[in-house]
Design a protein around this motif. Structure first.
Motif, PDB file in Angstrom:
ATOM      1  N   VAL A   1       0.870  -1.179   0.000  1.00  0.00           N
ATOM      2  CA  VAL A   1       0.000   0.000   0.000  1.00  0.00           C
ATOM      3  C   VAL A   1       0.904   1.224   0.000  1.00  0.00           C
ATOM      4  O   VAL A   1       1.755   1.376   0.878  1.00  0.00           O
TER       5      VAL A   1
ATOM      6  N   GLY B   1       1.488   5.420   0.033  1.00  0.00           N
ATOM      7  CA  GLY B   1       0.831   6.591   0.590  1.00  0.00           C
ATOM      8  C   GLY B   1       1.558   7.871   0.290  1.00  0.00           C
ATOM      9  O   GLY B   1       2.623   7.889  -0.349  1.00  0.00           O
TER      10      GLY B   1
ATOM     11  N   GLU C   1      -3.320   4.343  -0.793  1.00  0.00           N
ATOM     12  CA  GLU C   1      -4.149   4.585   0.386  1.00  0.00           C
ATOM     13  C   GLU C   1      -5.418   5.339   0.007  1.00  0.00           C
ATOM     14  O   GLU C   1      -5.443   6.141  -0.936  1.00  0.00           O
TER      15      GLU C   1
ATOM     16  N   GLY D   1      -5.795   9.575  -0.053  1.00  0.00           N
ATOM     17  CA  GLY D   1      -4.411  10.018   0.044  1.00  0.00           C
ATOM     18  C   GLY D   1      -4.235  11.408  -0.521  1.00  0.00           C
ATOM     19  O   GLY D   1      -4.814  11.756  -1.555  1.00  0.00           O
TER      20      GLY D   1
ATOM     21  N   ALA E   1       2.303  -1.365   4.290  1.00  0.00           N
ATOM     22  CA  ALA E   1       1.984   0.017   3.920  1.00  0.00           C
ATOM     23  C   ALA E   1       3.262   0.850   3.986  1.00  0.00           C
ATOM     24  O   ALA E   1       4.028   0.752   4.947  1.00  0.00           O
TER      25      ALA E   1
ATOM     26  N   ALA F   1       1.996   5.448   4.465  1.00  0.00           N
ATOM     27  CA  ALA F   1       0.541   5.537   4.563  1.00  0.00           C
ATOM     28  C   ALA F   1       0.101   4.980   5.908  1.00  0.00           C
ATOM     29  O   ALA F   1       0.733   4.066   6.448  1.00  0.00           O
TER      30      ALA F   1
ATOM     31  N   PHE G   1      -5.467   1.908   8.685  1.00  0.00           N
ATOM     32  CA  PHE G   1      -5.768   2.357   7.320  1.00  0.00           C
ATOM     33  C   PHE G   1      -6.650   3.579   7.449  1.00  0.00           C
ATOM     34  O   PHE G   1      -7.414   3.687   8.392  1.00  0.00           O
TER      35      PHE G   1
END
Length: 541
Positions: free
Chosen positions: A210, A212, A238, A241, A276, A279, A282
């Motif tokens: 993921v 970000g 994300e 974002g 992640a 990011a 979540f």
């Protein structure tokens, strides 16, 4: 600079500090408490006027994010600081370093609370990363130097309150030099942390990544691309974002994560390890019960934001520079074997509207996508059309996408101006809803006055379409607020001295875009392109 035989003033000493730290572009909408500082402003200090403090801070935010350096803001006591609070909150959420000087009434009679005296402590809540009122005038230059470090390391607005009579006081050379020469945070993850991440990914049969906003740099894009290709795994962006952390036209880009837990579980289903990078784990929007991921899925995060690391419910959090950590992680992992993963599916652009059919936002975004240069920076503030923008207008270069991390309106218009000021040779397009544009429409005056070549594409559906759809979802037969179809953003723009056109057909849209976009990088004036579109009938989060 003080002349021979005269003492240096706080004002002179402050200008020396500003030069030392590269704070020579000043964004402001000043008042009487700032006149003493601004009178006879040195020629090497560039003054940028905004007509509202939200625009002032928004321009500075875009400038800081694009330049990678703290930007300087000057605000007028309670009125200016208060007007700027929402924009300062957005700057904090977007991790934009700002040095903010706030004027105050004369220190000598503050005890009597004179006219324009500000009760400034705490006015912006917890959004400043640091706020300080120097105990005496002689501490002002050093406080501004410290604010630069606090803004840079805290990645947000650092505020110094300066009473108006302080500028004329005699400086104390010892106090000026009391500011730190440099502060450094930890950049590299230690070996055990990288080893722990590598062990987690080696043990996974179906990992995914993921990306970000915290990974949005050339180094970040390069290292995460190398890791994704080494693992041959999908990369999600994300949800909500503020910036892109991975090339969104890459074959492994999977799209934007849903912002509700049920959608997250569905999107990440089948992956036994999720890493992640830059990011949070979540970001959500509507509250839903349940876990983020299915049982058995392992979660880890790499971030240089301590708050992001601390609040992420993960098995392993690594607080370090994402690009450097991911680069070392990719080297530590074996390359995937077997047939490469096929390219992820993409949303097909819509067919042009037939005669008599209305323009929709997707038609405008598809036309932009066909014509925008790969290095264009797209600044977004169109809540009802954001899913189409993500699908049809991917970020193809670092800093290719910018939005307000906080979610409040009024960011995109001034931020796009600041981005272009910081990088005059880069094409910048702001895609904004007509309702959103009204929160900072006065920023267009600054764009026109300073010759800032931004293309503002206004998707004009004559309503708060996102609110209409949310109202429908809540079961309301009709929204409680009226439409405003008679409003003309292009007319407002022209009234502010900004060139503007309005189009209501696909052919007219293409004609303007074909005229403007090929040379947008070299444009020396802004253009507002108001496009009449019909609101989409369904809501898509």
């Amino acid at each position: 600079m003080a002349t021979a035989g005269t003492a240096q003033t706080i004002k002179d000493a402050t200008f020396e500090v500003l030069r030392q730290y590269g704070l020579t572009t000043l964004f402001s909408n000043p008042g009487s408490t700032e006149v003493g500082f601004l009178a006879d402003l040195p020629a090497d200090i560039e003054f940028v006027l905004g007509l509202h403090e939200g625009s002032v801070v928004g321009m500075a935010t875009g400038y800081a994010l694009k330049s990678g350096r703290p930007a300087l803001v000057l605000l007028h006591t309670t009125a200016g600081y208060g007007n700027a609070v929402s924009a300062l909150a957005t700057a904090r959420a977007n991790r934009a370093p700002l040095v903010v000087i706030v004027g105050q009434q004369d220190r000598r009679h503050l005890a009597h609370e004179p006219f324009l005296a500000g009760r400034l402590d705490g006015l912006a809540g917890e959004y400043p990363v640091w706020q300080h009122t120097p105990a005496r005038a002689q501490d002002v230059p050093g406080a501004i130097a410290r604010a630069w470090h606090e803004a840079r390391n805290g990645r947000g607005p650092a505020v110094v309150v300066v009473p108006m009579d302080d500028w004329h006081a005699e400086a104390d050379p010892v106090a000026v030099l009391a500011a730190p020469a440099a502060l450094h945070g930890t950049r590299s993850a230690d070996g055990p942390a990288v080893d722990a991440l590598a062990q987690m990914l080696r043990g996974a049969t179906a990992p995914c990544l993921v990306a970000g906003a915290g990974n949005d740099s050339p180094e970040g894009w390069g290292s995460l691309t190398a890791l994704a290709e080494r693992l041959d795994c999908p990369v999600w962006q994300e949800s909500f974002g503020a910036r892109a952390g991975f090339p969104q036209d890459h074959r492994l880009f999977a799209g934007h994560l849903p912002s509700a837990r049920s959608g997250l579980r569905a999107a990440l289903d089948g992956h036994d390890a999720v890493l992640a990078v830059g990011a949070p784990v979540f970001r959500q929007y509507p509250y839903e019960q349940g876990t983020f991921v299915a049982p058995g899925t392992r979660l880890a995060v790499i971030t240089d934001d301590p708050e992001e690391a601390h609040r992420s419910p993960v098995e392993l959090a690594v607080l370090a520079d994402p690009a450097d950590t991911v680069r070392r992680l990719a080297v530590a992992l074996p390359a995937a074997t077997g047939t490469p993963r096929p390219p992820m599916r993409r949303l097909a652009p819509p067919a042009p509207p037939a005669d008599g059919e209305p323009l929709r936002a997707a038609h405008v975004l598809a036309a932009l996508a066909d014509r925008l240069a790969p290095d264009a920076a797209v600044v977004e503030e169109t809540p009802s059309s954001r899913p189409d923008l993500h699908a049809l207008l991917p970020a193809r270069a670092p800093f290719g996408f910018l939005s307000a991390a906080m979610g409040g309106l009024g960011f995109a218009m001034p931020a796009a101006i600041g981005v272009r000021m910081a990088d005059p040779g880069r094409p910048v397009v702001a895609v904004i809803g007509d309702g959103s544009s009204l929160y900072s429409v006065q920023a267009l005056w600054s764009a026109a006055y300073y010759g800032t070549g931004v293309l503002f594409v206004i998707l004009a559906n004559g309503r708060y379409a996102i609110m209409d759809r949310l109202s429908e979802r809540a079961g309301s037969a009709a929204p409680a607020w009226p439409a405003f179809g008679e409003l003309s953003v292009s007319a407002l723009a022209r009234g502010l001295g900004c060139p503007a056109e309005r189009v209501d057909s696909h052919a007219a849209l293409l004609s303007v875009l074909d005229k403007v976009l090929p040379d947008l990088a070299g444009w020396q004036k802004p253009l507002v392109l108001e496009v009449a579109v019909e609101a989409d009938p369904e809501f898509r989060a």
